[in-house]
Design an enzyme around this catalytic site. Structure first.
Site, PDB file in Angstrom:
ATOM      1  N   ARG A 160       0.847  -1.199   0.000  1.00  0.00           N
ATOM      2  CA  ARG A 160       0.000   0.000   0.000  1.00  0.00           C
ATOM      3  C   ARG A 160       0.883   1.251   0.000  1.00  0.00           C
ATOM      4  O   ARG A 160       0.538   2.269  -0.562  1.00  0.00           O
ATOM      5  CB  ARG A 160      -0.956   0.000   1.204  1.00  0.00           C
ATOM      6  CG  ARG A 160      -1.729   1.301   1.336  1.00  0.00           C
ATOM      7  CD  ARG A 160      -3.021   1.197   2.149  1.00  0.00           C
ATOM      8  NE  ARG A 160      -2.981   0.309   3.276  1.00  0.00           N
ATOM      9  CZ  ARG A 160      -2.353   0.572   4.438  1.00  0.00           C
ATOM     10  NH1 ARG A 160      -1.712   1.696   4.621  1.00  0.00           N
ATOM     11  NH2 ARG A 160      -2.363  -0.314   5.415  1.00  0.00           N
ATOM     12  N   LYS A 194      -8.590   7.865 -18.692  1.00  0.00           N
ATOM     13  CA  LYS A 194      -8.926   8.446 -19.984  1.00  0.00           C
ATOM     14  C   LYS A 194      -7.721   8.406 -20.943  1.00  0.00           C
ATOM     15  O   LYS A 194      -7.278   7.352 -21.303  1.00  0.00           O
ATOM     16  CB  LYS A 194      -9.472   9.855 -19.773  1.00  0.00           C
ATOM     17  CG  LYS A 194     -10.527   9.932 -18.646  1.00  0.00           C
ATOM     18  CD  LYS A 194     -11.786   9.190 -19.028  1.00  0.00           C
ATOM     19  CE  LYS A 194     -12.747   8.818 -17.907  1.00  0.00           C
ATOM     20  NZ  LYS A 194     -12.876   9.613 -16.732  1.00  0.00           N
ATOM     21  N   ASP A 226      -7.538  20.000 -13.071  1.00  0.00           N
ATOM     22  CA  ASP A 226      -7.901  18.700 -13.636  1.00  0.00           C
ATOM     23  C   ASP A 226      -7.571  18.772 -15.128  1.00  0.00           C
ATOM     24  O   ASP A 226      -8.226  19.475 -15.902  1.00  0.00           O
ATOM     25  CB  ASP A 226      -9.399  18.441 -13.399  1.00  0.00           C
ATOM     26  CG  ASP A 226      -9.850  17.073 -13.920  1.00  0.00           C
ATOM     27  OD1 ASP A 226      -9.174  16.538 -14.818  1.00  0.00           O
ATOM     28  OD2 ASP A 226     -10.880  16.575 -13.464  1.00  0.00           O
ATOM     29  N   TYR A 228     -16.632  17.928 -14.256  1.00  0.00           N
ATOM     30  CA  TYR A 228     -17.092  16.545 -14.192  1.00  0.00           C
ATOM     31  C   TYR A 228     -18.068  16.367 -13.021  1.00  0.00           C
ATOM     32  O   TYR A 228     -17.771  16.772 -11.889  1.00  0.00           O
ATOM     33  CB  TYR A 228     -15.881  15.619 -14.059  1.00  0.00           C
ATOM     34  CG  TYR A 228     -16.264  14.195 -13.756  1.00  0.00           C
ATOM     35  CD1 TYR A 228     -17.105  13.491 -14.611  1.00  0.00           C
ATOM     36  CD2 TYR A 228     -15.816  13.559 -12.606  1.00  0.00           C
ATOM     37  CE1 TYR A 228     -17.482  12.186 -14.330  1.00  0.00           C
ATOM     38  CE2 TYR A 228     -16.186  12.255 -12.326  1.00  0.00           C
ATOM     39  CZ  TYR A 228     -17.021  11.574 -13.188  1.00  0.00           C
ATOM     40  OH  TYR A 228     -17.397  10.290 -12.902  1.00  0.00           O
TER      41      TYR A 228
HETATM   42  C1  LIG Z   1     -12.634  15.526 -16.161  1.00  0.00           C
HETATM   43  C2  LIG Z   1     -12.743  14.334 -15.253  1.00  0.00           C
HETATM   44  N1  LIG Z   1     -12.175  14.384 -14.044  1.00  0.00           N
HETATM   45  C3  LIG Z   1     -12.243  13.344 -13.193  1.00  0.00           C
HETATM   46  C4  LIG Z   1     -12.911  12.186 -13.512  1.00  0.00           C
HETATM   47  C5  LIG Z   1     -12.992  11.046 -12.525  1.00  0.00           C
HETATM   48  O1  LIG Z   1     -12.118  10.030 -12.876  1.00  0.00           O
HETATM   49  P1  LIG Z   1     -12.368   8.474 -12.595  1.00  0.00           P
HETATM   50  O2  LIG Z   1     -13.599   8.077 -13.333  1.00  0.00           O
HETATM   51  O3  LIG Z   1     -11.116   7.826 -13.097  1.00  0.00           O
HETATM   52  O4  LIG Z   1     -12.534   8.323 -11.120  1.00  0.00           O
HETATM   53  C6  LIG Z   1     -13.523  12.089 -14.776  1.00  0.00           C
HETATM   54  C7  LIG Z   1     -14.265  10.873 -15.149  1.00  0.00           C
HETATM   55  O5  LIG Z   1     -15.009  10.850 -16.104  1.00  0.00           O
HETATM   56  C8  LIG Z   1     -13.437  13.187 -15.662  1.00  0.00           C
HETATM   57  O6  LIG Z   1     -14.007  13.165 -16.878  1.00  0.00           O
END
Ligand SMILES: Cc1ncc(COP(=O)(O)O)c(C=O)c1O
Length: 379
Positions: free
Chosen positions: A46, A195, A170, A98
């Site tokens: 971990r 992604k 992000d 998101y």
């Molecule tokens: C812009 C963005 N940030 C964060 C996330 C969250 O990521 P995860 O689905 O890997 O937890 C997403 C998921 O679609 C996203 O599109």
């Protein structure tokens, strides 16, 4: 080093025990010590794992940072950043981001006494208006999901420094190939590695990169104490994905441009949201801070009904109707009922996230086939 070379070699050292050129998947939970406290830098998986370490080194390199940390999902990476805060602290976040980030902030962290303000970050003045002595973090996403709005990262970074707040960006939609927020003054860059970094729709993972050693220690402490770490197999997959990021992103950008222009010319379409259009409100900033405009876009239909949107969403053959984005295959999505369903309807509509908005993650197939697919589905 140019980007392609960097992505192929980032974090890669031949494995010290065998010389294997590919980082092995160290599928182990613990490490044998020769005497109590005598070990090779690895105690318990971990806290440390060699496959994860290679990936974390790569994450730092591809974001032009000093340190990288990998998490079991994008939201786990976001969760770790918010855990830097204490009750009474305030966060200014984008009002268009998101839906899962919004849900984490409102439904999980608000009850621990952290206050969130949501503003339109296309204008830095809106952020400035909300700054006060309790502001500890500015959270932005650019381009935003799903409206492809652009935030001026350098301008927000200047404001964050002046306000003694951290700036976390992000960077999921742009990927490090198109944008490096740390170079523009951000303190932390976050990714849903699920992604573009992984790129093949086969892993859930998150990432943080940063320059400050103290910040890295705090985030590492949260990572190992809260335990949202990715498994070694998933770290291997993301490491492998990074090696082709430049090739994939070039194709995502080329296809994105062709499809955005096709959609804009289609008589049944009302509006296309893509930051590569010269008349997009954020175009000048996007041009300044990004190396290309990517393959993420959204559009609305002239017949702005839910039924019409559902008809299009169910009629594509190549664009698969699914959540997520950034994979080699093209996806079509309905934010109002899928990725952004956790945002209350009144909030969604206020920011332009209407019931008939359709989001595309343009993949790396042949653009002509993708256009034919959309043309048939839109009708
Ligand atoms: C812009 C963005 N940030 C964060 C996330 C969250 O990521 P995860 O689905 O890997 O937890 C997403 C998921 O679609 C996203 O599109």
């Amino acid at each position: 080093m140019k980007l392609g070379t960097k992505y192929i070699h980032a974090g890669m050292e031949p494995d010290p025990s065998t010389g294997a050129i590919m980082t092995p998947i160290y599928q182990t939970s613990t490490y044998v010590q020769s005497a109590p406290g005598q070990h090779k830098g690895y105690e318990y998986a971990r806290s440390q794992n060699p496959t994860r370490k290679a990936l974390e080194d790569a994450l730092a390199i591809i974001e032009n940072g000093k340190y990288g940390l990998a998490f079991s999902s994008g939201v786990a990476a976001t969760d770790a950043v918010i855990k830097l805060l204490v009750p009474g602290d305030e966060v200014i976040a984008a009002n268009d981001m998101y839906g899962g980030t919004y849900r984490l902030f409102t439904r999980v962290f608000e009850k621990f006494g952290i206050k969130f303000h949501y503003v339109d970050m296309q204008d830095v003045k809106n952020i400035e208006l909300k700054v006060n002595a309790n502001t500890k973090l500015i959270w932005t996403e650019t381009p935003t999901n799903p409206l492809i709005n652009i935030t001026d990262i350098a301008a927000v970074a200047t404001l964050a420094k002046k306000s003694n707040a951290l700036l976390c960006v992000d960077n999921t939609f742009a990927s490090p190939y198109l944008q490096n927020p740390l170079d523009l003054g951000a303190d932390i860059v976050m990714h849903s590695s699920t992604k573009y970094l992984s790129g093949h729709s086969d892993v859930i993972q998150g990432a943080l990169a940063m320059n400050d050693a103290d910040l890295r220690e705090k985030l590492y402490f949260i990572q190992k104490s809260c335990g949202a770490v990715p498994g070694p197999m998933d770290c291997f997959l993301v490491l492998r994905g990074i090696k082709t990021l430049h090739l994939r992103m070039k194709q995502h950008c080329d296809n994105g441009e062709k499809i955005a222009h096709f959609l804009r010319g289609h008589p049944a379409i009302l509006k296309v949201y893509w930051c590569g259009f010269e008349d997009h409100t954020g175009y000048a900033i996007a041009k300044k801070q990004m190396r290309g405009f990517g393959g993420m876009m959204s559009f609305t239909l002239k017949d702005d009904s839910m039924e019409n949107a559902y008809r299009v969403l169910s009629s594509t053959r190549l664009f698969a109707l699914a959540e997520s984005l950034g994979g080699v295959e093209s996806l079509i999505n309905h934010p109002a009922s899928m990725t952004h369903a956790s945002i209350p309807k009144e909030e969604r509509i206020k920011i332009g996230l209407t019931d008939s908005l359709i989001r595309l993650s343009v993949g790396i197939e042949d653009a002509e086939d993708l256009i034919e697919d959309l043309n048939r589905a839109i009708g």
